[in-house]
Enzyme design. Structure first.
Site, PDB file in Angstrom:
ATOM      1  N   GLU A   1      54.779  -3.753 -72.815  1.00  0.00           N
ATOM      2  CA  GLU A   1      56.179  -3.686 -73.233  1.00  0.00           C
ATOM      3  C   GLU A   1      57.085  -4.465 -72.288  1.00  0.00           C
ATOM      4  OE1 GLU A   1      54.052  -0.377 -75.193  1.00  0.00           O
ATOM      5  OE2 GLU A   1      54.143  -1.123 -73.120  1.00  0.00           O
TER       6      GLU A   1
ATOM      7  N   HIS B   1      55.452  10.935 -77.464  1.00  0.00           N
ATOM      8  CA  HIS B   1      55.631  10.186 -78.704  1.00  0.00           C
ATOM      9  C   HIS B   1      56.630  10.836 -79.647  1.00  0.00           C
ATOM     10  CE1 HIS B   1      51.458   9.447 -77.307  1.00  0.00           C
ATOM     11  NE2 HIS B   1      51.663   8.223 -77.727  1.00  0.00           N
TER      12      HIS B   1
END
Length: 340
Positions: free
Chosen positions: A67, A136
Site C-alpha cells: 500500500e 477488516h
C-alpha cells in the site's frame, strides 16, 4: 408501462461506482485505476468490475501488496498531471501507508503554494457486520475527516455513489471515497436493498459537501452516513407507528461538512440523534453535536449519538452484532431523550 418505469434502471453501489469510473475514463485519458485485485477480478467489492476488459492493463493496474508503494505512486502521478484512482482495499490498512496519504497526498498542494495540485481519488471500503475481525471491519470516518487537506465522501446509495465518484475524479483536490461493504450489493457481504436505486445512464455530479434530507419530519432529526442512513430510515418507520415524525439527513460528505442542512433540520425538530458506525468517541457524531451546540439552536432535549463502542471490533458474530448500531438503538436513544 409508464415512461418513468421504462427509464428506471436500478444499480448496486458497486456497479454505479464502476460505471462512473468508466465514463470518466472514456472522456479523460489521464484517469487510471490501480490497486490490489482491481484488474481481471474487478475488485474484491465489485467496484472495478468490467473495467479491465475495456481499458486493459495500462489503465487498470493490479499492484503488488504494498500500500505504501502504490499510494505513493498515485500521489506522484497526480502531481505530474494524471488523475489516478487508487483503491486501498480495506480502510483498516491505512496504517501502513498513512505517511503517503497524509504527509504527501493531503499536504502537497499546500506545501507547493497551490502550484502542484493532487487530483487523486483514494477509494476504500469501510464497515463490518460479517465477522471479518478488527483488522477488516472499521469505518474510521473521523480519522480521515479530522485531517485537513482532503475531501471525504461516503455514499449511502447507488445514485449518490456514481455522482460522488464522478465529482471526486473531476475535483482538483485529493478525495477519500469511503464505501460501506454491506451497501455494495455483493450478496456474500449481505445487501441493503434500499441502497440499490435508480441510476441514470448519463454522467452527472453529486455536489461534494451537500447533505440530503432523505425523509422529512417534524419531531426528531436523525443524522447519518452510509449504513447509518439506512438504520435511521428503519427507525423512522418504526417511530412513525408510534406517532413520531422523524427527519433523516444523509450527510453524504464529511469534508466539506454541510452543517447548514443539519442546523436547519434541528432548528425545526428540536431533537437530534447522530448515527455512525465509527467509534463513539472523538468522531463524526461528536462533531455534529458540537456544531449544533455552538450554533445556539434551541433544543427540546439533549442530543444523543448511536455509534460503535470504543472497543476493538470482535470476530464473534454475536458480539459484533451486539456492538453495531441499529434501528432499535436509535429508538432507545429517542425514548431516553423523550422521557427526560
Amino acid at each position: 408501462m409508464s415512461e418513468v418505469k421504462q427509464k428506471e434502471r436500478k444499480l448496486t453501489i458497486a456497479r454505479a461506482m464502476a460505471e462512473g469510473i468508466a465514463q470518466e475514463m472514456r472522456i479523460d485519458e489521464r484517469v487510471f485505476v490501480m490497486g490490489e485485485d482491481i484488474g481481471r477480478l474487478g475488485g474484491v467489492f465489485g467496484n472495478t468490475r468490467g473495467l479491465f476488459d475495456e481499458f486493459g492493463s495500462t489503465r487498470i493496474r493490479d499492484t503488488p501488496i504494498s500500500e505504501t508503494a502504490f499510494v505513493g505512486a498515485g500521489v506522484g502521478a497526480a502531481s505530474d498531471g494524471m488523475r489516478p484512482i487508487v483503491e486501498l482495499m480495506f480502510v483498516d490498512f491505512f496504517g501502513v501507508c498513512m505517511d503517503a496519504i497524509y504527509n504527501l497526498m493531503a499536504k502537497n498542494t499546500y506545501f507547493s503554494g497551490g502550484n502542484i495540485p493532487v487530483p487523486m481519488v483514494l477509494m476504500t471500503s469501510t464497515g463490518g457486520g460479517y465477522s471479518d475481525g478488527g483488522q477488516h471491519s472499521q469505518c474510521l470516518h473521523g480519522t480521515f475527516a479530522h485531517l485537513p487537506g482532503m475531501k471525504v465522501v461516503a455514499p449511502s446509495n447507488a445514485y449518490d455513489a456514481k455522482g460522488l465518484m464522478i465529482a471526486a475524479i473531476r475535483d482538483q483536490n485529493p478525495v477519500v471515497f469511503m464505501f460501506h461493504k454491506s451497501l455494495q450489493g455483493m450478496g456474500w457481504l449481505g445487501t441493503e436493498p434500499a441502497a440499490i436505486v435508480h441510476v441514470p445512464e448519463e454522467d452527472y455530479v453529486v455536489e461534494i459537501g451537500k447533505a440530503n434530507v432523505v425523509k422529512e419530519g417534524t419531531d426528531l432529526t436523525i443524522v447519518g452516513i452510509t449504513s447509518g442512513v439506512h438504520h435511521g430510515l428503519k427507525a423512522a418507520e418504526l417511530l412513525a407507528a408510534e406517532g413520531v415524525s422523524a427527519e433523516v439527513v444523509d450527510l453524504r460528505s464529511l469534508v466539506p461538512l454541510d452543517r447548514d442542512t443539519v442546523l436547519a433540520s434541528v432548528a425545526k425538530t428540536g431533537r437530534l440523534i447522530v448515527v455512525d458506525e465509527d467509534y463513539h468517541s472523538y468522531g463524526m457524531s461528536g462533531e455534529i453535536i458540537a456544531s449544533v451546540a455552538e450554533s445556539g439552536v434551541q433544543m427540546k432535549a439533549s442530543p444523543q449519538r448511536v455509534a460503535y463502542p470504543d472497543i476493538p471490533i470482535p470476530f464473534s458474530r454475536p458480539m459484533e452484532q451486539w456492538a453495531l448500531p441499529n434501528a432499535d438503538k436509535i429508538i432507545s436513544a429517542y425514548k431516553k431523550m423523550r422521557d427526560k
